[in-house]
Scaffold this motif. Sequence first.
Motif, PDB file in Angstrom:
ATOM      1  N   UNK A   1      20.514   1.702  -0.698  1.00 22.59           N
ATOM      2  CA  UNK A   1      20.396   1.044   0.609  1.00 22.59           C
ATOM      3  C   UNK A   1      21.036  -0.346   0.573  1.00 22.59           C
ATOM      4  N   UNK A   2      20.829  -1.083  -0.506  1.00 21.83           N
ATOM      5  CA  UNK A   2      21.421  -2.411  -0.638  1.00 21.83           C
ATOM      6  C   UNK A   2      22.929  -2.333  -0.836  1.00 21.83           C
ATOM      7  N   UNK A   3      23.373  -1.340  -1.614  1.00 21.62           N
ATOM      8  CA  UNK A   3      24.810  -1.184  -1.867  1.00 21.62           C
ATOM      9  C   UNK A   3      25.552  -0.875  -0.572  1.00 21.62           C
TER      10      UNK A   3
ATOM     11  N   UNK B   1      13.632 -12.915  -6.125  1.00 20.88           N
ATOM     12  CA  UNK B   1      12.724 -13.137  -4.996  1.00 20.88           C
ATOM     13  C   UNK B   1      13.309 -12.562  -3.711  1.00 20.88           C
ATOM     14  N   UNK B   2      14.609 -12.794  -3.481  1.00 23.75           N
ATOM     15  CA  UNK B   2      15.238 -12.338  -2.238  1.00 23.75           C
ATOM     16  C   UNK B   2      15.260 -10.807  -2.153  1.00 23.75           C
ATOM     17  N   UNK B   3      15.651 -10.154  -3.247  1.00 23.96           N
ATOM     18  CA  UNK B   3      15.828  -8.696  -3.204  1.00 23.96           C
ATOM     19  C   UNK B   3      14.526  -7.925  -3.474  1.00 23.96           C
ATOM     20  N   UNK B   4      13.446  -8.632  -3.723  1.00 24.62           N
ATOM     21  CA  UNK B   4      12.160  -7.940  -3.861  1.00 24.62           C
ATOM     22  C   UNK B   4      11.454  -7.803  -2.515  1.00 24.62           C
ATOM     23  N   UNK B   5      11.969  -8.475  -1.472  1.00 27.33           N
ATOM     24  CA  UNK B   5      11.338  -8.436  -0.159  1.00 27.33           C
ATOM     25  C   UNK B   5      11.806  -7.225   0.637  1.00 27.33           C
ATOM     26  N   UNK B   6      10.901  -6.398   1.151  1.00 24.53           N
ATOM     27  CA  UNK B   6      11.292  -5.250   1.990  1.00 24.53           C
ATOM     28  C   UNK B   6      12.038  -5.663   3.248  1.00 24.53           C
ATOM     29  N   UNK B   7      11.767  -6.879   3.753  1.00 21.93           N
ATOM     30  CA  UNK B   7      12.456  -7.349   4.959  1.00 21.93           C
ATOM     31  C   UNK B   7      13.948  -7.546   4.722  1.00 21.93           C
ATOM     32  N   UNK B   8      14.330  -7.745   3.479  1.00 20.20           N
ATOM     33  CA  UNK B   8      15.752  -7.869   3.137  1.00 20.20           C
ATOM     34  C   UNK B   8      16.344  -6.542   2.670  1.00 20.20           C
TER      35      UNK B   8
END
Length: 366
Positions: A269-271, A233-240
């Motif tokens: 981008x997350x890495x 749920x957390x990492x599916x949000x574009x805001x995160x």
Amino acid sequence: MESEKYEGLYGQDEEEKEIEFLKKEIEKYKKKHEASIEDTAKLGKKREEADNLTKKLKERIEKEGNKLMESEDLLRERNQEFQEDINSRWNHNQQLKAKKQGMEETVDYLGKEREKLETVCSSGMERKMVFKGKLSEKISRCGINVKHQIKYTVRGGTALIVFEEPSVAARLIKKRLHRVVVEECYINVRAEPVELTVLDSLNVDMDRSPWKILVSNLPADVPQDKLLDKIELFFSKPSNGGGEVEFREYLADSRSVTLTFTQEGVAPRLVEKRTFNVPFSDRETHQVCVSPSLDGTITGYQMKRLQCNRTVLITGIPDIKDEDTMNDLLEIHFQKESNEGGEVQKLFYCPEGKNAVVVFEDDEDE
């Protein structure tokens, strides 16, 4: 008569004058001749001196010519040596250039690999380590240490004996034939080495996945299903910084989660951000670490035959006693030094008509 007398006198005077003139001429030519002789002698002396000088000049010219030829030969040899030295230095320089290029390529490759490893190692995947006091001078040739667990089939009528000292196993195998006392009789058995096929080297090509991330440093008190839901749920949000998740997987051995995204560019981008505070409950958040997921492909491997250093296979055991009794008799026999034995660490006997599977692991004492 008188006139003839005067003519005679006149003719006589002329003759005397002529004679006197001739004498003077003779004297004059005599002096010239003497002077000529003297000049000839002087010229002869000068000619002799000139000949001597010419001879000396010829000898000197010949001597200088020999020196010049020797100098030319020496110069030619020096020039050849100099040319050979130049060629040798040029070849050496080319070799150094090739080595330099190879080293630069290696450094460049290692730099890229280091960047990958730094990205992985600095992502927060930390494990607690403790030194157990064991030292080794051996360094593995590869970056992955493999601990073997090999399944070995033990057939009926055989036994595996593990000794504390490798020398005992080697001694029994060398003797090969052994006579074991079984109450009132003897049985003849054979001691054989145990050979296993183990992995010697492994080549793996690894690369960072552009679609997948590894989430680690997860809280220990959150159940697995809830953990997966919260992470997805957390990492599916574009805001995160995330995106749509296509697949998720829980890795129990490292207590981490892999997420595969549908869009390319989300994972890098997350890495790059590395750490995130994820709310696992309404009251508090927990910092997790994001690192690239490595995709590996085995490109080659080599196997080798390895003989166990402390384990002996005993074959030819007849089924004349029950399992526990035969187990005790074998252990008693092979513990005695008089029977070429030694301290037994473990013994497994498989009676005839049965089969068993045992697992071999790397010898920690080796």
